[in-house]
Design a protein around this motif. Structure first.
Motif, PDB file in Angstrom:
ATOM      1  N   ILE A   7      51.347 -16.934 -15.538  1.00 19.98           N
ATOM      2  CA  ILE A   7      50.616 -17.663 -14.511  1.00 19.98           C
ATOM      3  C   ILE A   7      49.162 -17.234 -14.394  1.00 19.98           C
ATOM      4  CG2 ILE A   7      52.670 -18.161 -13.123  1.00 19.98           C
ATOM      5  CD1 ILE A   7      51.674 -15.973 -11.170  1.00 19.98           C
ATOM      6  N   LYS A  61      66.444 -19.618  -2.054  1.00 17.22           N
ATOM      7  CA  LYS A  61      66.962 -20.218  -3.285  1.00 17.22           C
ATOM      8  C   LYS A  61      68.238 -19.521  -3.748  1.00 17.22           C
ATOM      9  CE  LYS A  61      62.763 -22.139  -5.223  1.00 17.22           C
ATOM     10  NZ  LYS A  61      62.030 -22.392  -6.461  1.00 17.22           N
ATOM     11  N   ASN A  85      61.776 -19.664 -12.022  1.00 19.54           N
ATOM     12  CA  ASN A  85      61.588 -21.071 -11.686  1.00 19.54           C
ATOM     13  C   ASN A  85      60.666 -21.288 -10.486  1.00 19.54           C
ATOM     14  OD1 ASN A  85      63.200 -22.579 -13.665  1.00 19.54           O
ATOM     15  ND2 ASN A  85      64.843 -21.310 -12.864  1.00 19.54           N
ATOM     16  N   LEU A  86      59.968 -20.234 -10.057  1.00 17.92           N
ATOM     17  CA  LEU A  86      58.969 -20.407  -9.005  1.00 17.92           C
ATOM     18  C   LEU A  86      57.852 -21.292  -9.552  1.00 17.92           C
ATOM     19  CD1 LEU A  86      58.622 -16.812  -7.551  1.00 17.92           C
ATOM     20  CD2 LEU A  86      59.409 -18.828  -6.314  1.00 17.92           C
ATOM     21  N   GLU A  87      57.516 -22.317  -8.828  1.00 17.78           N
ATOM     22  CA  GLU A  87      56.469 -23.224  -9.277  1.00 17.78           C
ATOM     23  C   GLU A  87      55.104 -22.589  -9.051  1.00 17.78           C
ATOM     24  OE1 GLU A  87      58.733 -24.015  -6.944  1.00 17.78           O
ATOM     25  OE2 GLU A  87      60.049 -25.444  -7.924  1.00 17.78           O
ATOM     26  N   PRO A  88      54.222 -22.597 -10.066  1.00 22.73           N
ATOM     27  CA  PRO A  88      52.879 -22.030  -9.906  1.00 22.73           C
ATOM     28  C   PRO A  88      52.131 -22.633  -8.717  1.00 22.73           C
ATOM     29  CG  PRO A  88      53.296 -22.492 -12.207  1.00 22.73           C
ATOM     30  CD  PRO A  88      54.457 -23.067 -11.428  1.00 22.73           C
ATOM     31  N   GLU A  89      52.399 -23.908  -8.420  1.00 22.74           N
ATOM     32  CA  GLU A  89      51.718 -24.555  -7.290  1.00 22.74           C
ATOM     33  C   GLU A  89      52.069 -23.875  -5.962  1.00 22.74           C
ATOM     34  OE1 GLU A  89      52.118 -26.996 -10.757  1.00 22.74           O
ATOM     35  OE2 GLU A  89      53.745 -26.300  -9.462  1.00 22.74           O
ATOM     36  N   ILE A  90      53.322 -23.449  -5.825  1.00 23.76           N
ATOM     37  CA  ILE A  90      53.733 -22.746  -4.602  1.00 23.76           C
ATOM     38  C   ILE A  90      52.975 -21.433  -4.485  1.00 23.76           C
ATOM     39  CG2 ILE A  90      55.635 -21.488  -3.508  1.00 23.76           C
ATOM     40  CD1 ILE A  90      57.502 -23.704  -4.431  1.00 23.76           C
TER      41      ILE A  90
END
Length: 115
Positions: A7, A61, A85-90
């Motif tokens: 990331i 989660k 699976n953490l979204e970079p946007e979060i």
């Protein structure tokens, strides 16, 4: 380290809460060996620590819907899945309001914020 590199590339800083496990010589040596810069940060500053929000997201989660685990392997697999699976946007969203948080902490002389 692989997650952080995915990331943020190879040039990034680390911020932790000065807990003994984070400041041990083994941890310091490991971070130094990876050329990770550790930011100076006040202890017990959860308002300024976005990872606290990440742990909450991951907990929901992993344990959401009453999730129960009957083996260490199953729990470990669920935690790893939530982490990878953490979204970079979060993660970006969690760090965007940081400037305001720092300002608010300064206004309250370091006292806890109501976030």
């Amino acid at each position: 380290m692989p997650f952080a590199e995915n990331i943020g590339g190879r040039n990034w800083d680390c911020q932790h809460d000065n807990a003994p496990t984070h400041t041990s010589s083994a941890t310091r040596n490991y971070l130094n060996s990876k050329n990770v810069t550790v930011l100076e940060w006040p202890p017990m500053s959860s308002d300024l620590n976005p990872i606290e929000n990440v742990w909450g997201i991951m907990s929901r989660k992993v344990c959401g819907n009453g999730g129960q685990f009957y083996s260490v392997y199953a729990l470990k697999t669920a935690i790893e899945s939530a982490w990878y699976n953490l979204e970079p946007e979060i993660l970006q969203t969690l760090t965007m309001p940081m400037e305001k948080r720092v300002y608010d902490v300064l206004l309250k002389n370091g006292k806890t914020l109501n976030y």
